[in-house]
Each structure stands twice: as C-alpha cells, then as structure tokens.
Write an enzyme that holds these catalytic residues in place. Structure first.
Site, mmCIF file in Angstrom:
data_model
loop_
_atom_site.group_PDB
_atom_site.id
_atom_site.type_symbol
_atom_site.label_atom_id
_atom_site.label_comp_id
_atom_site.label_asym_id
_atom_site.label_seq_id
_atom_site.Cartn_x
_atom_site.Cartn_y
_atom_site.Cartn_z
ATOM 1 N N HIS A 81 -1.782 0.552 6.777
ATOM 2 C CA HIS A 81 -2.336 0.900 5.466
ATOM 3 C C HIS A 81 -2.138 2.381 5.171
ATOM 4 O O HIS A 81 -2.392 3.236 6.031
ATOM 5 C CB HIS A 81 -3.832 0.566 5.396
ATOM 6 C CG HIS A 81 -4.444 0.854 4.046
ATOM 7 N ND1 HIS A 81 -4.055 0.192 2.905
ATOM 8 C CD2 HIS A 81 -5.397 1.756 3.669
ATOM 9 C CE1 HIS A 81 -4.757 0.652 1.878
ATOM 10 N NE2 HIS A 81 -5.560 1.611 2.320
ATOM 11 N N ASN A 133 -7.546 5.755 -2.703
ATOM 12 C CA ASN A 133 -7.267 4.583 -1.883
ATOM 13 C C ASN A 133 -7.121 3.352 -2.788
ATOM 14 O O ASN A 133 -7.995 3.066 -3.613
ATOM 15 C CB ASN A 133 -8.400 4.378 -0.881
ATOM 16 C CG ASN A 133 -8.040 3.396 0.213
ATOM 17 O OD1 ASN A 133 -7.176 2.542 0.041
ATOM 18 N ND2 ASN A 133 -8.706 3.511 1.357
ATOM 19 N N CYS A 175 0.825 -1.210 0.000
ATOM 20 C CA CYS A 175 0.000 0.000 0.000
ATOM 21 C C CYS A 175 0.861 1.262 0.000
ATOM 22 O O CYS A 175 0.449 2.292 -0.545
ATOM 23 C CB CYS A 175 -0.944 -0.007 1.197
ATOM 24 S SG CYS A 175 -0.127 -0.262 2.781
#
Length: 361
Positions: free
Chosen positions: A119, A134, A14
């Site tokens: 994250h 995202n 991520c």
C-alpha cells in the site's frame, strides 16, 4: 477542503492514487504505469542476458513473475520513482543515514510517500498546512505541524517505509488557495471500510425496524386500533351528554331563582334553591293571582273614566272563580314542558325589569 484533489481507493491501484494525490491531478493511469513497469522489466532482462541467455540464472529470471507490477494493480517503488522523474522529482529514504545527517525538520519538507507492504499513500503540504491524502480515507485528513513528526514516527514503528519527495511539485489550485487561508477540520475522515461497515449496519438496523413495524401493523393491531377509536368516540359522546344535562339543570335552577325574586313581594321565599313541584305550583298561582288583580284594577280605572259625568258606579263583582281554582286549573292543564317554558319566561322578564330599574337609578 473541496479544492484538494483526493482519489479514493479502487481495487489495488494505490500507487496510481498516491502519485495523483501527490501531484494534485489525474497525471497517471494504470496503462501508463504498466508501460513503465514493462520497460523496467525489459531493462532487467537485458542485464540478466549479459551473463548468457543459456545460463541458469537467466532461465530462472524468465520464469519468475514481474517484480515491478502484478495483475492486482500493484506497482513497485522503482515504477513510482521513474514516474516522478518525468516531473524532475526524486525520492530519498527518510530514515537513511544520509538524510538523517541533514537533520531537516519534517515541517520544512513539501511531501512524503509512505509504503507498507503493498500500500502507498501521500502526505503533502498544501499552502501552510499538512494533509494525509491516503486513498483509503473518505477524504483528506488535516495534520498539524506539531503532530507531523509524531505521525511519521508512528508510521515507522508500524513498519512503513517513508520517502521524502525532493524537487518542485507542479502548481495546483489547492496550494494557491491554502496559501491565503487556513482550514479547520471538525470531523476527521474515516477509513472507507469503516464507513461501508457503518452504512451496512445502518441498513440492517433500518431493515429490522421496518420488519418490526410491519409486524405491528398486522390485522390484530388494526382491530385493536379500531376498538380504541370506538371507545374514545363513545367516551366523548357520554361527556357531551353529561355537559348538556348539566347545562339544562343550571338553566332550570336559574329560572326558578328568577321567579322566586319576582314573587318575593307577595310570598315568602323558601329556603334552598331547588324547589319542589308543589312550591312551584304555589308560586305560579300567586303570580297569576297578582296578574288578575292588576287587570281588574285597570278595568275599574277605565270604567271610572268613562262614568265620570254620571253617578259613580259600583265596582264590578269579583268572578266567582277563585285564584286557587284558576291556578289549579292552569297547573293541571300545563305539562312539565309548559311549566319549564313559563319559568324561563318569568326569569327573562325579571331580568329585564331589574335592568330597567338599574338604568333609571
């Protein structure tokens, strides 16, 4: 929306997706971020070694795993910050006292980096609109200016750490395009996990439906379908036969009506449209008797024309065979089919005579 660069989640990378979505391109790879993490680890080791390589703290530090990366692909805020310094970008904690004293409206910023546990994701302004990039979403999510402050406040309540990106971001196609136009989003993107779960449910439902259809299409259902087709065909055949019989009855009735109109001058009409065989026989006899009288009159006229110079000859004697006997003999010799043909011929002749009479009028 298609011009916006958006990397979707792969493994636990991520941090890589966050940086590339922020810079709008494939600027960093796991190898490059791992190199930055190793460099940070070496710098920390050297600082710990200043206290003595034989010290307990140094030996404990060597035994601990790296705090900047792990085998899953996670990278620390230090790795992300050092990666952005290459582009002249700095990170400032959004809820820090120093930044809060500036009282800057979030819509006047250019981008944010958000982190919760392990994250990372980016919220960036492209053109004149904000987007949530995202990597866990199926695509970019449009955020209105009025909703941006509420969105950031909600993230803070959920435990996210938010960093403001300061500096000039590299130029990108999406930013240039969205400076000229504004986009609208009819359907908000879903989380990748939700989309996969929905697709899985659809596949399961489809499989169950196929099984039900296969079960219903077995030999028993085939036999029932064949029986149904046979019943329908038999029903259609019976309907066709009934229609043919109805047409035949109507033809006979019309022929009888025509013959009754033809002999109405000589014989009284019987009440009703359905004639018995006796009434039909009598009408045939009257018809043949009339035909015979007409033939005799024609023969007498021809004979008178031939005998004009001499004395008038006596009329020919009438045949001894009576009209009743003649009709009876003909009626006996004729079959029911012949009777129907004669009746049909009489009907057609009557129709032709009526048409000729109307034409002369």
């Amino acid at each position: 929306m298609e011009s916006i660069f958006h990397e979707k989640q792969e493994g636990s990378l991520c941090a890589q997706h966050c940086l590339n979505n922020l810079l709008q391109g494939e600027y960093f790879s796991p190898v490059e971020l791992s190199s930055i993490a190793h460099q940070l680890d070496e710098e920390e080791r050297m600082r710990m070694a200043e206290g003595g390589i034989t010290s307990e703290d140094y030996r404990t530090f060597l035994q601990q795993p790296s705090g900047n990366m792990d085998d899953s692909g996670f990278f620390s805020i230090q790795v992300i910050s050092n990666a952005l310094k290459v582009w002249g970008l700095d990170l400032i904690l959004f809820n820090s006292p120093e930044y809060q004293r500036l009282r800057i409206d979030p819509i006047n910023e250019r981008s944010f980096i958000c982190n919760y546990k392990e994250h990372w994701f980016t919220v960036r302004k492209l053109g004149k609109q904000w987007f949530n990039l995202n990597s866990l979403l199926t695509g970019p999510e449009l955020i209105s200016d009025t909703y941006l402050a509420l969105f950031l406040a909600q993230l803070q309540q959920e435990g996210y750490s938010i960093f403001v990106v300061k500096g000039d971001l590299p130029d990108c196609e999406a930013d240039q395009l969205l400076q000229m136009i504004r986009v609208q989003q009819m359907h908000r993107p879903k989380l990748i996990g939700e989309e996969l779960a929905q697709l899985k449910d659809q596949r399961i439902q489809k499989t169950d439906l196929e099984r039900v259809l296969e079960a219903n299409d077995g030999p028993g259902m085939l036999d029932e379908d064949e029986d149904l087709q046979k019943a329908l065909a038999l029903s259609r055949h019976e309907i066709d036969m009934e229609d043919e019989e109805a047409d035949l009855r109507r033809a006979i009735q019309l022929s009888m009506q025509g013959s009754s109109r033809n002999v109405s001058q000589d014989t009284p009409q019987t009440s009703g449209t359905n004639l018995s065989s006796e009434e039909l026989r009598k009408r045939r006899e009257a018809y043949f008797e009339k035909q015979q009288q007409q033939q005799q009159q024609q023969q007498q006229q021809r004979q008178q024309q031939v005998d004009l110079p001499g004395p008038v000859s006596q009329p020919c004697e009438r045949p001894t065979t009576s009209s009743g006997a003649l009709g009876s003999d003909l009626g006996d010799a004729m079959s029911e089919e012949d009777m129907l043909q004669v009746a049909m011929s009489m009907s057609l002749e009557t129709i032709r005579n009526n048409l000729e009479t109307e034409g002369e009028k």
